[in-house]
Design a protein around this motif. Structure first.
Motif, PDB file in Angstrom:
ATOM      1  N   LEU A  24      42.719  28.344  39.878  1.00  0.00           N
ATOM      2  CA  LEU A  24      42.060  28.501  38.487  1.00  0.00           C
ATOM      3  C   LEU A  24      41.353  29.811  38.140  1.00  0.00           C
ATOM      4  CD1 LEU A  24      41.068  26.600  36.049  1.00  0.00           C
ATOM      5  CD2 LEU A  24      39.374  25.751  37.497  1.00  0.00           C
ATOM      6  N   VAL A  25      41.785  30.591  36.979  1.00  0.00           N
ATOM      7  CA  VAL A  25      41.023  31.723  36.631  1.00  0.00           C
ATOM      8  C   VAL A  25      40.369  31.539  35.462  1.00  0.00           C
ATOM      9  CG1 VAL A  25      41.638  33.973  35.755  1.00  0.00           C
ATOM     10  CG2 VAL A  25      43.204  32.956  37.582  1.00  0.00           C
ATOM     11  N   LYS A  79      38.988  31.512  40.587  1.00  0.00           N
ATOM     12  CA  LYS A  79      38.780  32.994  40.499  1.00  0.00           C
ATOM     13  C   LYS A  79      37.755  33.123  39.157  1.00  0.00           C
ATOM     14  CE  LYS A  79      41.803  34.325  43.745  1.00  0.00           C
ATOM     15  NZ  LYS A  79      41.411  35.201  44.827  1.00  0.00           N
ATOM     16  N   THR A  80      36.486  33.154  39.275  1.00  0.00           N
ATOM     17  CA  THR A  80      35.639  33.359  38.191  1.00  0.00           C
ATOM     18  C   THR A  80      35.358  34.668  37.872  1.00  0.00           C
ATOM     19  OG1 THR A  80      33.651  33.200  39.585  1.00  0.00           O
ATOM     20  CG2 THR A  80      34.233  31.158  38.337  1.00  0.00           C
ATOM     21  N   GLY A  81      34.994  35.136  36.527  1.00  0.00           N
ATOM     22  CA  GLY A  81      34.859  36.578  36.122  1.00  0.00           C
ATOM     23  C   GLY A  81      36.056  37.379  36.256  1.00  0.00           C
ATOM     24  N   ALA A  82      37.250  36.561  35.747  1.00  0.00           N
ATOM     25  CA  ALA A  82      38.581  37.155  36.106  1.00  0.00           C
ATOM     26  C   ALA A  82      39.414  36.836  34.903  1.00  0.00           C
ATOM     27  CB  ALA A  82      39.319  36.880  37.366  1.00  0.00           C
ATOM     28  N   THR A  83      40.192  37.922  34.352  1.00  0.00           N
ATOM     29  CA  THR A  83      41.237  37.620  33.368  1.00  0.00           C
ATOM     30  C   THR A  83      42.668  37.856  33.974  1.00  0.00           C
ATOM     31  OG1 THR A  83      40.958  39.747  32.350  1.00  0.00           O
ATOM     32  CG2 THR A  83      39.574  37.904  31.234  1.00  0.00           C
ATOM     33  N   VAL A  84      43.728  37.459  33.370  1.00  0.00           N
ATOM     34  CA  VAL A  84      45.155  38.053  33.572  1.00  0.00           C
ATOM     35  C   VAL A  84      45.175  39.054  32.849  1.00  0.00           C
ATOM     36  CG1 VAL A  84      47.531  37.407  33.784  1.00  0.00           C
ATOM     37  CG2 VAL A  84      45.817  35.624  34.349  1.00  0.00           C
ATOM     38  N   VAL A  85      45.698  40.539  33.614  1.00  0.00           N
ATOM     39  CA  VAL A  85      46.080  41.326  32.960  1.00  0.00           C
ATOM     40  C   VAL A  85      47.756  41.709  32.756  1.00  0.00           C
ATOM     41  CG1 VAL A  85      43.969  42.863  33.200  1.00  0.00           C
ATOM     42  CG2 VAL A  85      45.579  42.837  34.787  1.00  0.00           C
ATOM     43  N   GLU A  86      48.287  41.042  33.456  1.00  0.00           N
ATOM     44  CA  GLU A  86      49.691  41.356  33.826  1.00  0.00           C
ATOM     45  C   GLU A  86      50.365  40.076  34.192  1.00  0.00           C
ATOM     46  OE1 GLU A  86      49.636  45.845  35.313  1.00  0.00           O
ATOM     47  OE2 GLU A  86      51.701  44.786  35.890  1.00  0.00           O
ATOM     48  N   PHE A  87      51.500  39.826  33.394  1.00  0.00           N
ATOM     49  CA  PHE A  87      52.213  38.532  33.976  1.00  0.00           C
ATOM     50  C   PHE A  87      53.754  38.795  33.872  1.00  0.00           C
ATOM     51  CE2 PHE A  87      53.785  34.331  33.085  1.00  0.00           C
ATOM     52  CZ  PHE A  87      53.163  33.262  33.996  1.00  0.00           C
ATOM     53  N   SER A  88      54.226  38.483  34.872  1.00  0.00           N
ATOM     54  CA  SER A  88      55.875  38.758  34.859  1.00  0.00           C
ATOM     55  C   SER A  88      56.375  37.861  35.779  1.00  0.00           C
ATOM     56  CB  SER A  88      56.140  40.269  35.620  1.00  0.00           C
ATOM     57  OG  SER A  88      55.601  40.395  36.778  1.00  0.00           O
ATOM     58  N   LYS A  92      48.664  39.351  37.522  1.00  0.00           N
ATOM     59  CA  LYS A  92      47.623  40.397  38.098  1.00  0.00           C
ATOM     60  C   LYS A  92      46.594  40.220  37.420  1.00  0.00           C
ATOM     61  CE  LYS A  92      47.909  45.141  38.725  1.00  0.00           C
ATOM     62  NZ  LYS A  92      48.326  46.521  38.374  1.00  0.00           N
ATOM     63  N   LEU A  93      45.363  40.151  38.117  1.00  0.00           N
ATOM     64  CA  LEU A  93      44.205  39.864  37.656  1.00  0.00           C
ATOM     65  C   LEU A  93      43.208  41.096  37.389  1.00  0.00           C
ATOM     66  CD1 LEU A  93      42.746  36.579  39.616  1.00  0.00           C
ATOM     67  CD2 LEU A  93      44.593  36.743  37.738  1.00  0.00           C
ATOM     68  N   ASP A 119      43.546  41.278  42.275  1.00  0.00           N
ATOM     69  CA  ASP A 119      44.380  40.346  42.920  1.00  0.00           C
ATOM     70  C   ASP A 119      45.706  39.968  42.210  1.00  0.00           C
ATOM     71  OD1 ASP A 119      42.152  39.843  44.532  1.00  0.00           O
ATOM     72  OD2 ASP A 119      41.591  37.939  43.438  1.00  0.00           O
ATOM     73  N   ALA A 120      46.807  39.714  43.075  1.00  0.00           N
ATOM     74  CA  ALA A 120      47.835  39.353  42.367  1.00  0.00           C
ATOM     75  C   ALA A 120      48.264  37.621  42.874  1.00  0.00           C
ATOM     76  CB  ALA A 120      49.058  40.165  42.957  1.00  0.00           C
ATOM     77  N   ILE A 121      48.679  36.954  41.761  1.00  0.00           N
ATOM     78  CA  ILE A 121      48.734  35.688  42.138  1.00  0.00           C
ATOM     79  C   ILE A 121      50.068  35.291  41.789  1.00  0.00           C
ATOM     80  CG2 ILE A 121      47.970  33.291  41.618  1.00  0.00           C
ATOM     81  CD1 ILE A 121      45.478  35.072  42.432  1.00  0.00           C
ATOM     82  N   ASP A 122      50.885  34.886  42.856  1.00  0.00           N
ATOM     83  CA  ASP A 122      52.239  34.467  42.773  1.00  0.00           C
ATOM     84  C   ASP A 122      52.208  32.938  42.373  1.00  0.00           C
ATOM     85  OD1 ASP A 122      53.353  36.763  43.526  1.00  0.00           O
ATOM     86  OD2 ASP A 122      53.401  36.037  45.693  1.00  0.00           O
ATOM     87  N   ASN A 123      52.811  32.645  41.451  1.00  0.00           N
ATOM     88  CA  ASN A 123      52.614  31.173  40.716  1.00  0.00           C
ATOM     89  C   ASN A 123      53.991  30.656  40.335  1.00  0.00           C
ATOM     90  OD1 ASN A 123      52.343  31.271  37.734  1.00  0.00           O
ATOM     91  ND2 ASN A 123      51.375  33.055  38.595  1.00  0.00           N
ATOM     92  N   SER A 124      54.389  29.527  40.242  1.00  0.00           N
ATOM     93  CA  SER A 124      55.471  28.657  39.843  1.00  0.00           C
ATOM     94  C   SER A 124      55.285  28.509  38.334  1.00  0.00           C
ATOM     95  CB  SER A 124      55.867  27.603  40.606  1.00  0.00           C
ATOM     96  OG  SER A 124      54.566  26.779  40.678  1.00  0.00           O
TER      97      SER A 124
END
Lengths: 259, 348
Positions: B30-31, B76-85, B94-95, B99-104
């Motif tokens: 949870l971001v 993950k508080t205080g974080a936004t997603v900057v890249e998504f692929s 990528k936050l 951090d890089a979060i692998d997700n389904s």
């Protein structure tokens, strides 16, 4: 508690009887004031479409009666009877006779457009007022306004020659609105122009008065404009019926006819 | 084992989605952009919620607690997603923290932004201290301070609530109905009357849209708390130095009104989140023409966006109530779960 709705009751609909007995009970005098039922029998269901057919009236159907126009209105602040919101309602409901009752008010819009920038639905109420004033003229309810006459004089010359000639505009306008040319202010203005303007300019103006300058190759433009106007007029005729000339109201009878 | 689910936004929709996925044994990340979970009800300090009447800090606080204590959920508080692929099943986010979060699959629960009333300057917000927004009155109530005039701290004797501030208004490009302001205003008017029984509360409206069961709140506000409703859109709000003066037309009786008030409240609407352009470009999803995150499918798959594997829920999709946001969070979680589990079953 005061009755706030009182202003909706018209004086002619209030009746008081000096001598009235109902079911054996004497109900004479002021306390037995009656309000006649208001009956609107002649709805004009085309009224909204008629106003919408005139330039400026296109968006009248958007109105949801929030009253932003009326309460931002310059004229309403001076005269509470000037109420664009109410007229838009009458038009949309087809209360033609009620609308015509206010024919001497509607044209008083000064086109400040405060309503236009307040309206949450972009009805452009200022343009609707203009369309309504033109509708009243076209239906013969009101006399052609001076500004309409001026517009006509002005555009006739532009269409004819592509240019206006100031002197002719002023003269035709005064002529058609029944005003004398010998207005003191006009005489004074001409005097000062003769005194103050360079000779070359005065000569050009004089020549223009006589020879009526024309835009070069104006003919095709004039024909196109005339075709367009004819087309628009035909559309209006179809929607509104032909123009009805204004007929001054008959003077009030001097004697009240016996009932 | 499938990769975790990524949920962006820790408001009612995001909390609901995170909790329901964790409940069926799925891993969730949870971001949240802010440093605190709970979304608008907590961050903006709402008081009692519609329709339950529970305090926001209790109702939404409980939703936060069960997510914070859940071993399946990483926060993950205080974080936004900057890249998504990537593709459905194998996304990488990528936050802003690196951090890089692998997700389904991801669910966007990015919410809305309160309308800023300075964009309607004729109604005096930002000019006169005693013109406030519904959010500010919520804060007055939730802080325990009570409804007071900001100018002098006194109890107001006359309060006006103006509806549709920042909603249903072509002049400022906000043509949508914000859905909840009528109900919130009716509820707020009752709260003011309960706290200050001598205070008269007037609500100025174009239409009243207390939809569905919320009609009860509208009725109660009139029948039990004598809140007065006037069909008028206000022309301007001025001041005589003390009172705030409201000018308009009572349209039903065709009568001009100029009324002094102690406090004027703007029932502010819900704008698309100010970050929606960025969100749309990072996640490669379409926006609705009014700027909200566009839902691709109304009847088949709940919460689908234009990009497979990316879902949306709550007021990110348009003005939404808290309870419906929670329902949408659960619905989007189910859509995402069904797609991911279905994909992994097909692979086996």
């Amino acid at each position: 508690m005061p009755i706030h709705e009182k202003n909706l009751i018209r004086p002619e609909n209030i009746s008081t009887h000096d001598n009235l007995v109902m079911d054996g009970v004497d109900v004479s005098g002021d306390w037995s004031t009656f309000i006649k039922t208001r009956v609107v029998a002649d709805y004009n269901e085309e009224l909204q479409d008629e106003i919408a057919a005139l330039p400026g009236g296109e968006y009248i159907h958007r109105c949801w009666q929030c009253g932003s126009c009326t309460n931002s209105c310059t004229i309403n602040a001076i005269n509470p009877d000037f109420n664009p919101r109410y007229w838009i309602y009458l038009i949309r409901m087809g209360f033609e006779s009620e609308l015509v009752r206010d024919k001497d008010l509607i044209w008083q819009c000064v086109s400040c457009n405060k309503c236009t920038s307040a309206c949450p639905r972009d009805v452009v109420p200022e343009a609707v007022m203009k369309a309504t004033a033109h509708w009243l003229e076209r239906k013969g309810y009101t006399k052609k306004s001076s500004s309409t006459v001026f517009d006509e004089v002005f555009s006739e010359q532009v269409i004819e020659r592509g240019k206006i000639e100031d002197g002719e505009v002023v003269m035709s306008f005064f002529n058609r609105t029944g005003q004398k040319l010998t207005q003191p202010w006009l005489i004074e203005m001409v005097k000062r122009m003769i005194k103050g303007l360079p000779v070359q300019m005065l000569t050009m103006m004089g020549l223009a008065t006589v020879f009526k300058p024309k835009t070069r190759n104006w003919g095709p433009a004039r024909d196109a404009i005339n075709d367009y106007i004819e087309e628009q007029e035909a559309l209006l005729d179809e929607k509104l019926g032909p123009s009805v000339p204004y007929k001054a109201p008959e003077p009030a009878p001097t004697q009240i006819p016996a009932e | 084992m499938t990769k975790p689910f990524l949920i962006i936004g820790g408001g009612p929709a995001g909390l609901a989605a995170a909790h329901s996925l964790a409940s069926v044994g799925q891993k969730v990340v949870l971001v949240e952009k802010e440093n605190k979970l709970g979304g608008a009800p907590i961050l903006s300090g709402y008081a009692k919620l519609v329709p339950s009447g529970e305090w926001a800090k209790d109702a939404i606080g409980a939703m936060v607690d069960r997510v914070v204590g859940n071993p399946n959920i990483t926060i993950k508080t205080g974080a936004t997603v900057v890249e998504f692929s990537g593709e459905p099943g194998t996304f990488t986010a990528k936050l802003s923290t690196g951090d890089a979060i692998d997700n389904s699959a991801s669910i966007l629960c990015t919410g809305f932004t309160h309308f800023d009333s300075v964009n309607k300057p004729e109604w005096g917000f930002g000019t006169f201290p005693d013109v406030v927004s519904t959010t500010q009155v919520e804060q007055m109530i939730s802080s325990g301070q009570g409804v007071r005039r900001p100018s002098n701290g006194e109890k107001p004797k006359r309060v006006a609530i103006l509806l549709c501030v920042g909603s249903r208004d072509r002049q400022i490009g906000r043509e949508w109905c914000s859905k909840i302001c009528c109900t919130v205003s009716a509820k707020m008017a009752m709260e003011i009357r309960e706290e200050l029984p001598d205070c008269h509360v007037y609500i100025y409206y174009m239409d009243i849209r207390t939809f569905g069961l919320y009609e009860e709140i509208y009725w109660k506000s009139q029948e039990e708390q004598k809140v007065k409703y006037i069909k008028a859109r206000i022309a301007e709000v001025t001041s005589d130095g003390d009172k705030v003066i409201v000018k308009g037309e009572d349209t039903l009786v065709k009568r001009p009104i100029t009324i002094p008030f102690d406090l004027v409240v703007h029932a502010i609407g819900m704008d698309p989140n100010v970050d929606n352009m960025l969100i749309s470009s990072v996640f490669g999803i379409d926006l609705h023409h009014w700027g909200f995150l566009k839902q691709e499918n109304t009847y088949g798959v709940m919460g689908a966006t234009s990009r497979p594997g990316v879902y949306v829920a709550g007021s990110a999709t348009g003005p939404e109530t808290i309870d419906d946001s929670i329902a949408q969070g659960n619905a989007a979680a189910m859509s995402a779960l069904a797609a991911v589990v279905g994909q992994s079953m097909a692979a086996e």
